[in-house]
Structure formats: C-alpha cells, structure tokens
Enzyme design. Structure first.
Site, PDB file in Angstrom:
ATOM      1  N   ASP A   1      20.579  66.569 102.024  1.00 46.39           N
ATOM      2  CA  ASP A   1      18.718  66.054 102.257  1.00 46.39           C
ATOM      3  C   ASP A   1      18.117  64.928 103.429  1.00 46.39           C
ATOM      4  O   ASP A   1      19.195  63.687 103.427  1.00 46.39           O
ATOM      5  CB  ASP A   1      18.725  65.369 100.950  1.00 46.39           C
ATOM      6  CG  ASP A   1      16.996  65.548 100.473  1.00 46.39           C
ATOM      7  OD1 ASP A   1      16.578  67.055  99.582  1.00 46.39           O
ATOM      8  OD2 ASP A   1      16.392  65.159 101.149  1.00 46.39           O
TER       9      ASP A   1
ATOM     10  N   HIS B   1      13.250  69.607  95.574  1.00 43.98           N
ATOM     11  CA  HIS B   1      14.489  69.355  96.796  1.00 43.98           C
ATOM     12  C   HIS B   1      15.778  70.150  96.004  1.00 43.98           C
ATOM     13  O   HIS B   1      16.130  71.122  96.861  1.00 43.98           O
ATOM     14  CB  HIS B   1      14.548  68.134  96.899  1.00 43.98           C
ATOM     15  CG  HIS B   1      14.115  67.212  97.566  1.00 43.98           C
ATOM     16  ND1 HIS B   1      14.098  66.805  98.884  1.00 43.98           N
ATOM     17  CD2 HIS B   1      12.567  66.393  97.566  1.00 43.98           C
ATOM     18  CE1 HIS B   1      13.017  65.868  99.268  1.00 43.98           C
ATOM     19  NE2 HIS B   1      12.386  66.066  98.311  1.00 43.98           N
TER      20      HIS B   1
ATOM     21  N   ALA C   1       5.853  75.633  84.368  1.00 46.03           N
ATOM     22  CA  ALA C   1       5.251  77.008  84.205  1.00 46.03           C
ATOM     23  C   ALA C   1       6.269  78.059  84.887  1.00 46.03           C
ATOM     24  O   ALA C   1       6.940  77.412  85.943  1.00 46.03           O
ATOM     25  CB  ALA C   1       4.103  77.187  84.691  1.00 46.03           C
TER      26      ALA C   1
ATOM     27  N   ASN D   1       6.697  73.207  98.411  1.00 45.26           N
ATOM     28  CA  ASN D   1       7.328  74.817  97.910  1.00 45.26           C
ATOM     29  C   ASN D   1       6.152  75.408  97.643  1.00 45.26           C
ATOM     30  O   ASN D   1       6.183  76.504  97.440  1.00 45.26           O
ATOM     31  CB  ASN D   1       8.178  74.232  96.848  1.00 45.26           C
ATOM     32  CG  ASN D   1       9.590  72.898  97.978  1.00 45.26           C
ATOM     33  OD1 ASN D   1      10.687  73.648  98.313  1.00 45.26           O
ATOM     34  ND2 ASN D   1       9.970  72.362  97.097  1.00 45.26           N
TER      35      ASN D   1
ATOM     36  N   ALA E   1       2.278  61.284  99.703  1.00 43.12           N
ATOM     37  CA  ALA E   1       3.862  61.752 100.494  1.00 43.12           C
ATOM     38  C   ALA E   1       3.413  62.689 101.762  1.00 43.12           C
ATOM     39  O   ALA E   1       2.340  62.737 102.999  1.00 43.12           O
ATOM     40  CB  ALA E   1       4.833  63.540  99.499  1.00 43.12           C
TER      41      ALA E   1
ATOM     42  N   GLU F   1       5.011  78.803  98.542  1.00 43.08           N
ATOM     43  CA  GLU F   1       4.855  80.081  97.768  1.00 43.08           C
ATOM     44  C   GLU F   1       3.936  81.105  97.734  1.00 43.08           C
ATOM     45  O   GLU F   1       3.693  82.277  97.226  1.00 43.08           O
ATOM     46  CB  GLU F   1       5.779  79.430  96.192  1.00 43.08           C
ATOM     47  CG  GLU F   1       7.507  79.002  96.408  1.00 43.08           C
ATOM     48  CD  GLU F   1       7.506  78.104  95.586  1.00 43.08           C
ATOM     49  OE1 GLU F   1       7.105  77.434  93.534  1.00 43.08           O
ATOM     50  OE2 GLU F   1       8.515  77.335  95.350  1.00 43.08           O
TER      51      GLU F   1
ATOM     52  N   GLN G   1       6.465  79.437  87.788  1.00 40.90           N
ATOM     53  CA  GLN G   1       5.388  79.444  88.508  1.00 40.90           C
ATOM     54  C   GLN G   1       5.350  80.515  89.577  1.00 40.90           C
ATOM     55  O   GLN G   1       4.390  81.076  90.404  1.00 40.90           O
ATOM     56  CB  GLN G   1       5.461  78.021  90.018  1.00 40.90           C
ATOM     57  CG  GLN G   1       4.756  78.458  90.980  1.00 40.90           C
ATOM     58  CD  GLN G   1       3.657  77.134  91.767  1.00 40.90           C
ATOM     59  OE1 GLN G   1       3.501  75.902  90.532  1.00 40.90           O
ATOM     60  NE2 GLN G   1       4.507  76.565  92.824  1.00 40.90           N
TER      61      GLN G   1
HETATM   62  N1  UDP Z   1       7.834  74.206  89.908  1.00 37.57           N
HETATM   63  C1  UDP Z   1       7.603  75.394  88.799  1.00 37.57           C
HETATM   64  N2  UDP Z   1       6.750  75.295  88.255  1.00 37.57           N
HETATM   65  C2  UDP Z   1       6.130  73.995  87.608  1.00 37.57           C
HETATM   66  C3  UDP Z   1       5.893  73.046  88.220  1.00 37.57           C
HETATM   67  C4  UDP Z   1       6.844  73.312  88.964  1.00 37.57           C
HETATM   68  O1  UDP Z   1       8.135  76.182  89.020  1.00 37.57           O
HETATM   69  O2  UDP Z   1       5.158  74.031  86.486  1.00 37.57           O
HETATM   70  C5  UDP Z   1       8.175  74.561  91.255  1.00 37.57           C
HETATM   71  C6  UDP Z   1       7.263  75.273  92.236  1.00 37.57           C
HETATM   72  O3  UDP Z   1       6.806  76.378  91.856  1.00 37.57           O
HETATM   73  C7  UDP Z   1       8.066  74.092  93.150  1.00 37.57           C
HETATM   74  C8  UDP Z   1       8.712  72.874  93.003  1.00 37.57           C
HETATM   75  O4  UDP Z   1       8.934  73.126  91.631  1.00 37.57           O
HETATM   76  O5  UDP Z   1       9.057  75.115  93.096  1.00 37.57           O
HETATM   77  C9  UDP Z   1       7.519  71.897  93.320  1.00 37.57           C
HETATM   78  O6  UDP Z   1       7.649  71.249  94.997  1.00 37.57           O
HETATM   79  P1  UDP Z   1       6.969  70.814  95.717  1.00 37.57           P
HETATM   80  O7  UDP Z   1       7.585  70.953  97.068  1.00 37.57           O
HETATM   81  O8  UDP Z   1       5.235  72.640  95.908  1.00 37.57           O
HETATM   82  O9  UDP Z   1       6.364  69.615  95.194  1.00 37.57           O
HETATM   83  P2  UDP Z   1       7.001  68.673  93.946  1.00 37.57           P
HETATM   84  O10 UDP Z   1       7.034  68.792  92.754  1.00 37.57           O
HETATM   85  O11 UDP Z   1       8.115  68.293  95.554  1.00 37.57           O
HETATM   86  O12 UDP Z   1       5.578  66.900  94.834  1.00 37.57           O
END
Ligand code: UDP
Length: 485
Positions: free
Chosen positions: A134, A23, A357, A378, A397, A382, A359
């Site tokens: 939110d 978020h 990571a 997200n 979720a 992406e 990502q």
């Molecule tokens: N993310 C990242 N590196 C990681 C894990 C997650 O950059 O190792 C980022 C990913 O790019 C995204 C967010 O964390 O922007 C995760 O959001 P998402 O809605 O995919 O999943 P959530 O973590 O809410 O289950």
C-alpha cells in the site's frame, strides 16, 4: 473465475494492504484476480483484520480448489505502539471526536513502521517475485529492496487524481490565487479542470500529513512501479499522462470489483452487512427501475448529527425512494440524528441501513437509479461499473479530484455543492435544500436520460476491459509476464 494463460514459472505475489476497508477490499479482489490467473497470492495482514479476509478466501478456495491464495499474519501490538487495544483498523477510531480522529490517524500511519522487520524477514524466507504494498507503507520500498524483492505501490485511487495531485505539487497554482475559494485551472492537466485551494490536499508540505505524503511520493519514485485499480477507457488521457510523466511504470487492472461475479462473493465483500442481503434485495425488487437513490459515504467518514438531520429532511422532502447508509448502530438509545417520526413517515419509500450495506448488490440492482457518494475511489468505480449516475459529495482525501472526474470529464454526476475539504468533519453543513435538489436532479431532472446513457456506456466499457483481450486483462498479462521473467 477460471485460470487462463498460467505462466511457466508460478509467480508468487505478496499483497500488503493498509488496514482500512477502502484499501483491504480492493486488495482482496486483486489477490483473487491474480490467483485466478495462475499466480500464488499471499495477503499480509494483522490478527483482527485477517477475520475480514478469511471468509471470502475460504469461499474463493471452495469455488476454485486448485487456486492458491493465503493469509500471512503480522503482529501489531496496539498498546505497545500507543494505540488503543484492538485498534488494528482506522475504522475503530473514525467514530471518535474530531481531534482524536486526526491525531490517531497520523499515529496509526506511523505505527505501521513496526511491520518493517517482520516484512523483511518474511520476504527473505518466502522469496516472492514481487510485493504489492500500500502507498501508506512508504518504508516498504526499503524493506523490499534489502530483501531484493521488487516493490510495487497500490494507491487504491485512479489515474485522474494521481495526475491532478502531481500537477498541483509541481506548479503550486494555489499560491497564485487571491483567496482559498477562488477557482483555478490545474496547470498541465488535460481537460482544463477547475478546482479551488480549499478542495486540494497537496498544498501544505509543512503539515504532519504533508510530510508523510512526501515520504509516500519518495518511496513510489524508488519503487518498481504502480498497480492501478482503473481501466484505460475510463480515463485515457490521464492514464497516458500518468505513464508518461508521473510513474516509472504503471499497470491498470480494474475495475477490481467486477471480478466478484457470484452473489455470495458480492455479499461477503468487506464487513458483514448490517442488513440481510436477501431482505435488502427484496425491498429493491418492490421498486420501479431506476427509482431509488442509494446514499453512502464509505467505510470511514461519519457526519455530525446536524448534518445527518439535514440529510434526513432533504431525502424526505425529495419524495424519491432511497436507501441511506448511516455509520451508526442502533444501541436502543434515542437516535439524536434522526428527525422525530421521519423513518415512520417514509417507511414506504425509504430504507435506512445502520452500519454496513451490501453495496455492490445494491448498486447493481435495476431499481437503483442514482448514487450519492463521497467519491471514495472504490465507491466511485463500483458506481461506474454498475452504470449508475451519481450525486458527488466529497469530504476529504483525494475525493474532490474524483468528483471533478465525474462532473467535469465523464459528466455522469452532479455535485451536491460541497465546497471544501473537511479536515475536521462537520466544519460546514450541506443544507436539506441542497440534498433535495441534487437527489431530484440525478433521479428525475431534465438531463436524466443523457446522463444515464453516458453512465451505461461506461459500465459496458468497464466490463469489456476485464474480459479476455480487454485493456485491463492485457495489462495484467503484461504484469505477469514482466515479473515471471
Ligand atoms: N462499503 C460497503 N458497504 C458500506 C460501506 C462501504 O460495501 O456500507 C464498501 C464499498 O463498496 C467500497 C468500500 O467499502 O468498496 C469503501 O471504499 P471507498 O474507497 O469508497 O471509501 P473509503 O471507505 O475508503 O472512504
């Protein structure tokens, strides 16, 4: 980023994200986007979470000295609220055992009500033009109303899942099937989408989380509208449906991730990576185009060792190149989740990242040809923006809805075969054979070219949507005009 079409009155928008990376990350992107359009942005957060925002904001300000973006810190006395010391983000307890995690997540949700007075005082003093808070802060609508500030909701998910959830709540089709695994079509939702009761989250209004979600929905109905991280061309039928039947008003302004255009911005997104970005990209440079599968399950989900072992052996058996992100840090102790010798045996083909990571950088690299994702919105978006086909592996979720968008509507991914919502993580295990099959199918299987072409086209549409004159660009303009007048 450059400023374009600044409104006459300098709009002040306050953003208040739930304290979870899924978020906070898109909210930061959103605040930067608004500032780049001449808006003053303020992000409210807690002391520890402010550290995640500070560095990217400093970077943004250095790059754009004339733009305004600030942080406002609210108190969150964890211990007084019955939470462990320093528990300001859901990821703190996401690695604890299943019972504690569920119990603490709910406690965490309810504890945020503590912000209500601080929010009201802040809004009364700062007098912003609107508050984008939110979805998990249902109490924010009332606090904003008392201060006569319009409250907008940010769900952090896309139109498809919000429409699916709405149709299921209204029609309750799950009550008409013989078993929880019997597939049914979601009534009223365009596209004849098939799902099962085990995969939905909107069934049980009596559970604690169900009751909380009712509060969320009621606060949305009373709010001034919804801001959506999506773009029209991705899900046009669902954008239309949502605007017509579900929300009073909605503006889509995404994909938010693509506003990060510079290397440093992408590298700084979220937590600090557990691997040097340059090293990681060098590793990818050594691989052929579209030959690497990237596997990550977001910022919260964590699997039991039994599942991690199946993943490891499935990846090894697939014989493809991989980057696998495991939400564990190497403490120097024996890593029970890693089969003996696997990392050594696959050292030419595989990279295991323990922790976090970079990502965006990985997804955008030309060697990355597939993405095994838990379908967090997200990550999914992406992946879409990077034009990468996916293996869908939803866990909880609204992720099963997101999976259906990818597999049944966009047809840019294949399912690993997760059949039910894992309320308690590790409830069931996906076998190594399933992992191997899905990974191979998305990277080297029969339909690879068609799937890749569809993914590539969506990525082009995503980029066009945020450029001047694109659907998301225009919706943001309408938003700014509406709240400036
Ligand atoms: N993310 C990242 N590196 C990681 C894990 C997650 O950059 O190792 C980022 C990913 O790019 C995204 C967010 O964390 O922007 C995760 O959001 P998402 O809605 O995919 O999943 P959530 O973590 O809410 O289950």
């Amino acid at each position: 980023m450059t400023s374009s079409n600044p409104p006459h009155h300098k709009l002040h928008v306050v953003f208040f994200p739930f304290m979870a990376y899924g978020h906070m990350i898109p909210t930061l992107d959103m605040a930067k986007l608004f500032s780049s359009r001449g808006v003053k942005s303020t992000i409210i957060t807690t002391p520890l979470n402010s550290k995640t925002f500070q560095k990217p904001i400093d970077l943004f300000k250095n790059l754009n000295p004339s733009l305004e973006i600030d942080i406002q810190i609210f108190d969150f006395p964890c211990v007084q609220l019955g939470l462990p010391e320093g528990c300001e983000n859901v990821d703190v307890f996401s690695l604890t055992n299943d019972y504690d995690r569920l119990h603490m997540t709910l406690k965490f949700f309810y504890s945020t009500r503590f912000f209500e007075d601080q929010l009201q005082n802040f809004l009364e003093t700062a007098r912003p033009d609107c508050l984008i808070a939110d979805m998990f802060f249902p109490w924010a609508t009332e606090a904003a109303e008392k201060s006569r500030v319009p409250r907008l909701v940010f769900h952090g998910t896309g139109y498809f899942s919000m429409c699916a959830g709405f149709c299921i709540k209204v029609h309750k089709p799950q009550n008409r099937v013989a078993s929880s695994s019997e597939p049914f079509v979601i009534p009223d939702l365009p596209g004849d989408i098939v799902i099962t009761q085990e995969q939905i989250i909107d069934g049980d209004n009596e559970s604690e989380i169900g009751k909380f979600m009712i509060e969320v929905r009621e606060s949305e109905v009373k709010s001034s509208g919804v801001v959506v991280n999506s773009f029209y061309e991705l899900e046009p039928d669902y954008a239309d449906f949502y605007k017509r039947f579900v929300a009073k008003k909605a503006w889509h302004i995404g994909p938010l991730s693509v506003y990060n255009r510079r290397f440093e911005e992408k590298a700084e997104r979220g937590k600090k990576s557990s691997i040097d970005e340059v090293e990681c990209l060098k590793w990818l440079d050594s691989k052929k185009q579209d030959s690497v599968i990237y596997m990550s399950f977001g910022s919260v989900a964590s699997f039991k060792n039994e599942q991690l072992i199946e993943i490891a052996l499935g990846l090894e058996a697939s014989g493809v190149n991989f980057i696998w992100v495991v939400r564990k840090t190497n403490t120097g102790e024996k890593e029970e989740w890693l089969p003996e010798g696997m990392e050594e045996r696959t050292k030419e083909k595989g990279l295991i990242i323990r922790g976090w990571a970079p990502q965006m950088l990985i997804l955008e690299h030309q060697a990355t040809g597939g993405f095994v994702t838990h379908c967090g919105w997200n990550s999914l978006l992406e992946g879409v923006a990077a034009g990468v086909p996916m293996v869908t592996w939803p866990i909880g979720a609204e992720q099963f809805y997101n999976e259906k968008l990818v597999t049944q509507v966009l047809r840019t991914g294949v399912s690993v075969g997760a059949t039910k919502h894992v309320k308690v993580m590790g409830d069931f295990i996906i076998s190594r054979e399933k992992v191997e099959k899905a990974v191979r199918e998305v990277l080297v299987g029969e339909e690879v070219e068609e799937r890749r072409e569809r993914a590539r086209k969506l990525a082009e549409m995503a980029r066009a949507a945020v450029e001047e004159g694109g659907s998301s660009f225009n919706d943001l303009n309408s938003f700014i005009q509406e709240f400036s007048s």
